[in-house]
Scaffold this motif. Sequence first.
Motif, PDB file in Angstrom:
ATOM      1  N   LYS A 166      -8.583  -5.200   4.060  1.00  0.00           N
ATOM      2  CA  LYS A 166      -8.155  -3.896   3.355  1.00  0.00           C
ATOM      3  C   LYS A 166      -6.900  -3.454   3.439  1.00  0.00           C
ATOM      4  N   THR A 167      -6.545  -3.386   5.020  1.00  0.00           N
ATOM      5  CA  THR A 167      -5.073  -2.910   5.309  1.00  0.00           C
ATOM      6  C   THR A 167      -4.041  -3.717   4.702  1.00  0.00           C
ATOM      7  N   ARG A 168      -4.542  -5.262   5.017  1.00  0.00           N
ATOM      8  CA  ARG A 168      -3.433  -6.064   4.511  1.00  0.00           C
ATOM      9  C   ARG A 168      -2.954  -5.761   3.230  1.00  0.00           C
ATOM     10  N   ARG A 169      -4.034  -5.731   2.266  1.00  0.00           N
ATOM     11  CA  ARG A 169      -3.870  -5.526   0.918  1.00  0.00           C
ATOM     12  C   ARG A 169      -3.150  -4.407   0.758  1.00  0.00           C
ATOM     13  N   LYS A 170      -3.445  -3.353   1.247  1.00  0.00           N
ATOM     14  CA  LYS A 170      -2.569  -1.943   1.371  1.00  0.00           C
ATOM     15  C   LYS A 170      -1.372  -2.027   1.686  1.00  0.00           C
ATOM     16  N   VAL A 171      -0.820  -2.824   2.755  1.00  0.00           N
ATOM     17  CA  VAL A 171       0.431  -2.931   3.126  1.00  0.00           C
ATOM     18  C   VAL A 171       1.104  -3.810   2.131  1.00  0.00           C
ATOM     19  N   LEU A 172       0.554  -4.832   1.622  1.00  0.00           N
ATOM     20  CA  LEU A 172       1.145  -5.877   0.808  1.00  0.00           C
ATOM     21  C   LEU A 172       1.720  -4.986  -0.375  1.00  0.00           C
ATOM     22  N   ASP A 173       0.873  -4.295  -0.922  1.00  0.00           N
ATOM     23  CA  ASP A 173       1.020  -3.474  -2.420  1.00  0.00           C
ATOM     24  C   ASP A 173       1.983  -2.661  -2.194  1.00  0.00           C
ATOM     25  N   MET A 174       1.861  -1.858  -1.063  1.00  0.00           N
ATOM     26  CA  MET A 174       3.118  -0.917  -0.822  1.00  0.00           C
ATOM     27  C   MET A 174       4.493  -1.457  -0.656  1.00  0.00           C
ATOM     28  N   ALA A 175       4.426  -2.484   0.357  1.00  0.00           N
ATOM     29  CA  ALA A 175       5.770  -3.223   0.333  1.00  0.00           C
ATOM     30  C   ALA A 175       6.324  -3.726  -1.074  1.00  0.00           C
ATOM     31  N   GLN A 176       5.551  -4.327  -1.999  1.00  0.00           N
ATOM     32  CA  GLN A 176       6.064  -4.607  -3.092  1.00  0.00           C
ATOM     33  C   GLN A 176       6.483  -3.402  -4.207  1.00  0.00           C
ATOM     34  N   GLN A 177       5.619  -2.431  -3.940  1.00  0.00           N
ATOM     35  CA  GLN A 177       6.359  -1.209  -4.894  1.00  0.00           C
ATOM     36  C   GLN A 177       7.603  -0.744  -4.126  1.00  0.00           C
ATOM     37  N   LEU A 178       7.683  -0.678  -2.946  1.00  0.00           N
ATOM     38  CA  LEU A 178       8.799  -0.216  -2.363  1.00  0.00           C
ATOM     39  C   LEU A 178       9.915  -1.089  -2.243  1.00  0.00           C
ATOM     40  N   ASN A 179       9.799  -2.202  -2.671  1.00  0.00           N
ATOM     41  CA  ASN A 179      10.858  -3.608  -2.510  1.00  0.00           C
ATOM     42  C   ASN A 179      11.255  -3.911  -0.952  1.00  0.00           C
ATOM     43  N   TYR A 180      10.252  -3.855  -0.104  1.00  0.00           N
ATOM     44  CA  TYR A 180      10.406  -4.061   1.201  1.00  0.00           C
ATOM     45  C   TYR A 180      11.098  -5.458   1.394  1.00  0.00           C
ATOM     46  N   SER A 181      12.140  -5.417   2.400  1.00  0.00           N
ATOM     47  CA  SER A 181      12.891  -6.724   2.641  1.00  0.00           C
ATOM     48  C   SER A 181      12.682  -6.908   4.461  1.00  0.00           C
ATOM     49  N   PRO A 182      12.024  -7.816   4.648  1.00  0.00           N
ATOM     50  CA  PRO A 182      11.838  -7.975   6.088  1.00  0.00           C
ATOM     51  C   PRO A 182      12.946  -8.384   6.949  1.00  0.00           C
ATOM     52  N   SER A 183      13.002  -7.967   8.163  1.00  0.00           N
ATOM     53  CA  SER A 183      14.440  -8.101   8.835  1.00  0.00           C
ATOM     54  C   SER A 183      14.061  -8.946  10.137  1.00  0.00           C
ATOM     55  N   PRO A 184      15.094  -9.627  10.692  1.00  0.00           N
ATOM     56  CA  PRO A 184      14.311 -10.628  11.810  1.00  0.00           C
ATOM     57  C   PRO A 184      13.833  -9.559  12.971  1.00  0.00           C
ATOM     58  N   HIS A 185      14.153  -8.489  13.213  1.00  0.00           N
ATOM     59  CA  HIS A 185      13.613  -7.510  14.163  1.00  0.00           C
ATOM     60  C   HIS A 185      12.185  -7.261  13.827  1.00  0.00           C
TER      61      HIS A 185
END
Length: 342
Positions: free
Chosen positions: A32-51
């Motif tokens: 449930k938490t994973r799905r919530k995080v992935l959905d929000m990441a897509q909405q906000l155009n999250y780009s992961p950093s090496p850090h």
Amino acid sequence: MGVNLKQLAQALGISQTTVSRALNGFPEVSEKTRRKVLDMAQQLNYSPSPHAKKLATGKSKTIGHIVPQSDHMMINPLFSDFIAGAGETYSKAGYDMLMSIVPRELEEKTYYKLVASKRVDGMMVHAPLVGDTRIALLKKLNMPFVVHGRSADDDTTYSWLDVNNRRSFQRATRLLIDLGHRRIGLLNGIESMTFAQRRRMGYLETLEAHGIEAAPEIMFSEDMMEPYGYLRTRQMLSLADRPTAILCSSILPAMGSVRAIQEAGLETGRDISIVTHDDTLSFLANSGDIPMFTALRSSIKSAGKRCAEMLIEAIENPGMSPVHELWETELVLGNSTGPAPT
């Protein structure tokens, strides 16, 4: 424009660590938490950093190289080629390299400091010495490491990659003896290092097997630089019974040898033969249809790549058995050898 990890965590109202673990598929995060995080990441155009990845895995994604301070190490093309090969492999696997240049008396303290600070996930050990204390220290600190070389022949308790230096110098000495040479000089590396110790052993064993007495006045052990080859070859040429062949531990002293031979009005391959080790340097290739030097060939850059692969495997697979690789050299005939002058 996308958001960073901190902004994504704030938008979700959960910790950065939980967000990072959810994004990287860690099993302890609920679906449930994973799905919530992935959905929000897509909405906000999250780009992961090496850090962010480092935070998620608990790894620094950094390999440590501690190099003793010396006048020649950093400009030595052998060391530079090894670092170039290792660096390529680290980069492809997403690892950084941290290099510390320290006085030899602070070397052990630096290992403790790097491990305690968790700044590195593994260590590369260069130029092992006879009875090298760094190996026991890294075992004690439980830090993954790979040694370029070996401290002793029975080293099975840690990962290493080495060239068969003893056999290489047996082959080179035998070649010169087969060409009729009986007075063979040696320009070796520093013999507190195990590679140079093994090379001398191969040379001496082959002389003895052919009934040739070793001559200390034409055997040397120093930093493998061009001036060393030049000065020691001049010294040997001044002897009443000068050598008819010289075996060199690197192409740099071999080039110094050639300079001294030419200054004396002699010709390499006719008056004095030379066989060298380590001739495949990136900026100083011994190439051509007939190379300048007869050489025992082994790529230092390839060794750097493979050592880096071995270390990354050890970091990413805790508990795996040590890996040992002993590479043979290729004997390449060039213009620097010929029959002993009569």
